[in-house]
Design a protein around this motif. Structure first.
Motif, PDB file in Angstrom:
ATOM      1  N   GLY A  39       0.814  -1.211   0.000  1.00 31.12           N
ATOM      2  CA  GLY A  39       0.000   0.000   0.000  1.00 31.12           C
ATOM      3  C   GLY A  39       0.844   1.256   0.000  1.00 31.12           C
ATOM      4  O   GLY A  39       1.966   1.306  -0.524  1.00 31.12           O
ATOM      5  N   GLU A  40       0.312   2.260   0.597  1.00 28.33           N
ATOM      6  CA  GLU A  40       0.932   3.589   0.624  1.00 28.33           C
ATOM      7  C   GLU A  40       2.327   3.570   1.253  1.00 28.33           C
ATOM      8  O   GLU A  40       3.240   4.235   0.773  1.00 28.33           O
ATOM      9  N   ARG A  41       2.494   2.810   2.312  1.00 30.02           N
ATOM     10  CA  ARG A  41       3.792   2.780   3.000  1.00 30.02           C
ATOM     11  C   ARG A  41       4.895   2.257   2.085  1.00 30.02           C
ATOM     12  O   ARG A  41       5.993   2.804   2.050  1.00 30.02           O
ATOM     13  N   LEU A  42       4.616   1.205   1.333  1.00 30.16           N
ATOM     14  CA  LEU A  42       5.610   0.670   0.403  1.00 30.16           C
ATOM     15  C   LEU A  42       5.907   1.684  -0.696  1.00 30.16           C
ATOM     16  O   LEU A  42       7.060   1.893  -1.068  1.00 30.16           O
ATOM     17  N   LEU A  46       9.532   3.228  -1.469  1.00 24.91           N
ATOM     18  CA  LEU A  46      10.119   3.149  -2.808  1.00 24.91           C
ATOM     19  C   LEU A  46      10.467   4.543  -3.322  1.00 24.91           C
ATOM     20  O   LEU A  46      11.542   4.754  -3.896  1.00 24.91           O
ATOM     21  N   ASP A  47       9.595   5.501  -3.102  1.00 32.70           N
ATOM     22  CA  ASP A  47       9.850   6.877  -3.526  1.00 32.70           C
ATOM     23  C   ASP A  47      11.098   7.425  -2.843  1.00 32.70           C
ATOM     24  O   ASP A  47      11.971   8.012  -3.496  1.00 32.70           O
ATOM     25  N   TRP A  48      11.216   7.230  -1.534  1.00 27.06           N
ATOM     26  CA  TRP A  48      12.394   7.693  -0.810  1.00 27.06           C
ATOM     27  C   TRP A  48      13.645   6.979  -1.309  1.00 27.06           C
ATOM     28  O   TRP A  48      14.717   7.575  -1.419  1.00 27.06           O
ATOM     29  N   THR A  49      13.526   5.705  -1.588  1.00 25.49           N
ATOM     30  CA  THR A  49      14.672   4.928  -2.058  1.00 25.49           C
ATOM     31  C   THR A  49      15.205   5.476  -3.371  1.00 25.49           C
ATOM     32  O   THR A  49      16.404   5.643  -3.541  1.00 25.49           O
ATOM     33  N   LEU A  50      14.314   5.760  -4.302  1.00 26.60           N
ATOM     34  CA  LEU A  50      14.734   6.170  -5.643  1.00 26.60           C
ATOM     35  C   LEU A  50      15.077   7.647  -5.748  1.00 26.60           C
ATOM     36  O   LEU A  50      15.814   8.040  -6.653  1.00 26.60           O
ATOM     37  N   SER A  51      14.567   8.471  -4.853  1.00 26.86           N
ATOM     38  CA  SER A  51      14.770   9.907  -5.009  1.00 26.86           C
ATOM     39  C   SER A  51      15.783  10.505  -4.042  1.00 26.86           C
ATOM     40  O   SER A  51      16.027  11.699  -4.068  1.00 26.86           O
ATOM     41  N   SER A  52      16.388   9.710  -3.204  1.00 25.29           N
ATOM     42  CA  SER A  52      17.299  10.271  -2.203  1.00 25.29           C
ATOM     43  C   SER A  52      18.642   9.558  -2.205  1.00 25.29           C
ATOM     44  O   SER A  52      19.133   9.146  -1.159  1.00 25.29           O
ATOM     45  N   LYS A  62      14.758   5.681  10.240  1.00 26.88           N
ATOM     46  CA  LYS A  62      14.671   5.234  11.630  1.00 26.88           C
ATOM     47  C   LYS A  62      13.248   4.825  12.013  1.00 26.88           C
ATOM     48  O   LYS A  62      13.039   4.138  12.995  1.00 26.88           O
ATOM     49  N   ARG A  63      12.267   5.195  11.190  1.00 26.79           N
ATOM     50  CA  ARG A  63      10.874   4.819  11.464  1.00 26.79           C
ATOM     51  C   ARG A  63      10.486   3.506  10.791  1.00 26.79           C
ATOM     52  O   ARG A  63       9.380   3.018  10.985  1.00 26.79           O
ATOM     53  N   LEU A  64      11.381   2.928  10.005  1.00 29.60           N
ATOM     54  CA  LEU A  64      11.057   1.707   9.265  1.00 29.60           C
ATOM     55  C   LEU A  64      11.234   0.469  10.132  1.00 29.60           C
ATOM     56  O   LEU A  64      12.083   0.440  11.022  1.00 29.60           O
ATOM     57  N   SER A  65      10.462  -0.565   9.820  1.00 32.61           N
ATOM     58  CA  SER A  65      10.662  -1.859  10.483  1.00 32.61           C
ATOM     59  C   SER A  65      11.957  -2.469   9.946  1.00 32.61           C
ATOM     60  O   SER A  65      12.541  -1.972   8.978  1.00 32.61           O
TER      61      SER A  65
END
Length: 121
Positions: A39-42, A46-52, A62-65
């Motif tokens: 859902g939205e969390r994934l 993914l957005d943070w992974t590809l854009s940062s 730090k908020r990720l499981s």
């Protein structure tokens, strides 16, 4: 008086009912986890992974499981490798360590020219 066979049958019946309940709970948990991670969390991860790629993302990660953090790390690594590939082009493709460790790869391959020169010596 209840016979031993009846007691065993009742115990099996209760065990079977408990197993069925666990299976139902597991199926429900699978559906819940699937909806959470697709859902939205994934999408956000993914957005943070590809854009940062070169940004400080510690406030987000730090908020990720644990599983999400591993997914993020792999995604970030793949995004960085893709960026590097785009900058440098395809170039020569290296042989992976697993292949280099095989006996077939270690066997000496002799071209006809080398073979002829060795026979002349």
């Amino acid at each position: 008086v209840i016979s031993n066979a009846t007691r065993r049958g009742n115990a099996r019946s209760r065990t079977y009912a408990a197993m069925m309940e666990v299976q139902r709970d597991a199926a429900e948990l699978r559906k819940t986890l699937l909806s959470v991670y697709t859902g939205e969390r994934l999408r956000r991860t993914l957005d943070w992974t590809l854009s940062s790629i070169d940004d400080d993302v510690s406030s987000y990660t730090k908020r990720l499981s644990d599983m999400e953090a591993r997914l993020f790390e792999r995604g970030a690594s793949a995004a960085a490798a893709h960026g590097e590939w785009k900058r440098k082009g395809s170039g020569r493709i290296a042989v992976c360590t697993a292949v280099r460790a095989t006996k077939i790869f270690q066997a000496r391959v002799v071209s006809p020219e080398v073979k002829d020169s060795e026979e002349q010596e």
